[in-house]
Scaffold this active site. Sequence first.
Site, PDB file in Angstrom:
ATOM      1  N   ASP A  69      51.281  26.161  31.126  1.00  0.00           N
ATOM      2  CA  ASP A  69      50.591  26.741  32.641  1.00  0.00           C
ATOM      3  C   ASP A  69      51.706  27.844  32.761  1.00  0.00           C
ATOM      4  OD1 ASP A  69      51.125  26.939  35.460  1.00  0.00           O
ATOM      5  OD2 ASP A  69      50.000  25.078  35.093  1.00  0.00           O
ATOM      6  N   ASN A  96      48.963  38.173  29.913  1.00  0.00           N
ATOM      7  CA  ASN A  96      47.552  37.923  29.778  1.00  0.00           C
ATOM      8  C   ASN A  96      46.973  37.577  30.878  1.00  0.00           C
ATOM      9  OD1 ASN A  96      44.433  39.070  29.180  1.00  0.00           O
ATOM     10  ND2 ASN A  96      44.830  36.873  28.690  1.00  0.00           N
ATOM     11  N   TYR A 162      43.218  38.637  44.646  1.00  0.00           N
ATOM     12  CA  TYR A 162      43.626  39.468  43.645  1.00  0.00           C
ATOM     13  C   TYR A 162      44.064  40.742  43.114  1.00  0.00           C
ATOM     14  CZ  TYR A 162      41.827  40.473  38.764  1.00  0.00           C
ATOM     15  OH  TYR A 162      41.275  40.974  37.107  1.00  0.00           O
ATOM     16  N   LYS A 166      47.410  42.366  41.464  1.00  0.00           N
ATOM     17  CA  LYS A 166      47.306  42.728  39.991  1.00  0.00           C
ATOM     18  C   LYS A 166      47.850  44.502  40.563  1.00  0.00           C
ATOM     19  CE  LYS A 166      45.074  40.195  37.596  1.00  0.00           C
ATOM     20  NZ  LYS A 166      46.037  40.436  36.147  1.00  0.00           N
ATOM     21  N   THR A 197      33.264  38.388  30.477  1.00  0.00           N
ATOM     22  CA  THR A 197      34.380  37.537  29.242  1.00  0.00           C
ATOM     23  C   THR A 197      34.537  35.902  31.101  1.00  0.00           C
ATOM     24  OG1 THR A 197      36.343  37.523  31.662  1.00  0.00           O
ATOM     25  CG2 THR A 197      36.697  39.619  29.637  1.00  0.00           C
TER      26      THR A 197
HETATM   27  P1  NAD Z   1      38.837  34.559  31.197  1.00  0.00           P
HETATM   28  O1  NAD Z   1      39.151  34.418  32.559  1.00  0.00           O
HETATM   29  O2  NAD Z   1      38.429  34.668  30.341  1.00  0.00           O
HETATM   30  O3  NAD Z   1      40.893  34.272  30.270  1.00  0.00           O
HETATM   31  C1  NAD Z   1      42.306  33.830  31.161  1.00  0.00           C
HETATM   32  C2  NAD Z   1      42.509  33.290  30.396  1.00  0.00           C
HETATM   33  O4  NAD Z   1      43.559  32.872  31.032  1.00  0.00           O
HETATM   34  C3  NAD Z   1      41.844  31.704  30.638  1.00  0.00           C
HETATM   35  O5  NAD Z   1      41.993  30.585  29.324  1.00  0.00           O
HETATM   36  C4  NAD Z   1      42.396  30.505  31.288  1.00  0.00           C
HETATM   37  O6  NAD Z   1      42.535  29.404  30.814  1.00  0.00           O
HETATM   38  C5  NAD Z   1      44.128  31.008  31.531  1.00  0.00           C
HETATM   39  N1  NAD Z   1      45.048  31.198  32.538  1.00  0.00           N
HETATM   40  C6  NAD Z   1      44.228  30.689  33.929  1.00  0.00           C
HETATM   41  N2  NAD Z   1      45.187  30.454  34.645  1.00  0.00           N
HETATM   42  C7  NAD Z   1      47.071  29.874  34.116  1.00  0.00           C
HETATM   43  C8  NAD Z   1      47.694  29.256  33.786  1.00  0.00           C
HETATM   44  N3  NAD Z   1      47.994  29.009  34.449  1.00  0.00           N
HETATM   45  N4  NAD Z   1      47.939  29.105  32.179  1.00  0.00           N
HETATM   46  C9  NAD Z   1      47.781  29.764  31.630  1.00  0.00           C
HETATM   47  N5  NAD Z   1      47.250  30.388  31.179  1.00  0.00           N
HETATM   48  C10 NAD Z   1      45.921  30.093  32.384  1.00  0.00           C
HETATM   49  O7  NAD Z   1      39.762  36.339  31.863  1.00  0.00           O
HETATM   50  P2  NAD Z   1      39.610  37.579  31.244  1.00  0.00           P
HETATM   51  O8  NAD Z   1      38.391  38.582  32.067  1.00  0.00           O
HETATM   52  O9  NAD Z   1      39.542  37.093  29.870  1.00  0.00           O
HETATM   53  O10 NAD Z   1      41.320  38.013  32.017  1.00  0.00           O
HETATM   54  C11 NAD Z   1      42.082  37.867  31.400  1.00  0.00           C
HETATM   55  C12 NAD Z   1      42.945  38.798  31.650  1.00  0.00           C
HETATM   56  O11 NAD Z   1      42.378  40.291  32.079  1.00  0.00           O
HETATM   57  C13 NAD Z   1      43.330  38.751  33.041  1.00  0.00           C
HETATM   58  O12 NAD Z   1      44.927  38.877  33.677  1.00  0.00           O
HETATM   59  C14 NAD Z   1      42.425  39.063  34.484  1.00  0.00           C
HETATM   60  O13 NAD Z   1      42.718  39.382  35.616  1.00  0.00           O
HETATM   61  C15 NAD Z   1      41.881  40.521  33.562  1.00  0.00           C
HETATM   62  N6  NAD Z   1      41.611  41.386  34.066  1.00  0.00           N
HETATM   63  C16 NAD Z   1      40.277  41.028  33.429  1.00  0.00           C
HETATM   64  C17 NAD Z   1      38.880  42.265  34.058  1.00  0.00           C
HETATM   65  C18 NAD Z   1      37.319  41.549  33.607  1.00  0.00           C
HETATM   66  O14 NAD Z   1      36.229  42.309  33.530  1.00  0.00           O
HETATM   67  N7  NAD Z   1      37.145  40.700  33.070  1.00  0.00           N
HETATM   68  C19 NAD Z   1      39.337  43.015  34.542  1.00  0.00           C
HETATM   69  C20 NAD Z   1      40.068  42.802  34.747  1.00  0.00           C
HETATM   70  C21 NAD Z   1      41.393  42.424  35.304  1.00  0.00           C
END
Ligand code: NAD
Length: 262
Positions: A69, A96, A162, A166, A197
């Site tokens: 975490d 990430n 959020y 960011k 995702t």
């Molecule tokens: P996701 O939820 O599919 O994956 C995120 C991962 O982070 C998960 O496996 C989750 O268990 C892990 N996580 C959450 N809290 C945690 C913690 N405290 N410690 C360790 N791990 C933790 O999300 P995603 O869409 O793959 O997002 C990945 C990154 O990309 C994020 O930072 C998200 O904000 C960013 N992002 C995503 C999108 C999108 O459209 N999906 C757009 C812009 C930015």
Amino acid sequence: MNLIEELFDMRGKVAAITGAARGIGAQTARTLAAAGASVAILDVLSKEGEALAGEITAQGAKAAFWALDVTREADVKRVFGEIVGRFGQLDVLVNNAGIDGPNVPTHELTLEQWQRVQDVNVNGVFLCTRHAIPHIEAAGGGSIVNLSSMYGIVGGPDVPAYHASKAAVRMMAKVDAMLYAAKNIRANSVHPGYIRTPMLEEAFRRMGQDPDQAFDYMQTAVPLGKIGIPRDIAAGILYLVSPAGRYVTGAELVIDGGYTAR
Ligand code: NAD
């Protein structure tokens, strides 16, 4: 080795990726491993993280999972030490891990909800960077990527905590780029648009919407007319952390189908 292999050669490098059990992080782990890196998969989701480490290892690359975490400093410190113990060094950190938080207007958001988002999305990036830097420096330099978002660049009438988080990690990458350039450590931010995702799928389900229908509607707002996939983002991260990105630091790599170009 041909020119393309040289540009993206990650052999002998070690990359730690937070939130790597699924989504963009998992695809980043697969991509960096395919380029030759040893990958440390860090996440709170143990089952998925272990499975991914097994999948990558079965393909002949080096990977290991740590339950972590990112908000717990003692664990962050210990795990980065263990990664170096296991793989010998640390060259790359991909910050990430992230959560979206409640999609309510600012005045309906509680302080606790606000703080939880900042805790994971901002403090987690700070803690991992803080404890990775000494190891990356010891390796002679390397690179850090913060996953921001197009929502860290432009506003929108949704997820206020959020957006703020960011924007913070976008600036943290620029400051770290300045602070550590002399130590040969680069820092950049990546700004995904709408990427399919589990995070977005779960957000739609929480709002009682069918993800397929929601994505069909969302893609009409994207100039390229489609929703992105994790591979689109992982490719950008590979560019930034590989020899191809050796002259890139403090930069914002926007991968959003043209959303923010307007
Ligand atoms: P996701 O939820 O599919 O994956 C995120 C991962 O982070 C998960 O496996 C989750 O268990 C892990 N996580 C959450 N809290 C945690 C913690 N405290 N410690 C360790 N791990 C933790 O999300 P995603 O869409 O793959 O997002 C990945 C990154 O990309 C994020 O930072 C998200 O904000 C960013 N992002 C995503 C999108 C999108 O459209 N999906 C757009 C812009 C930015």
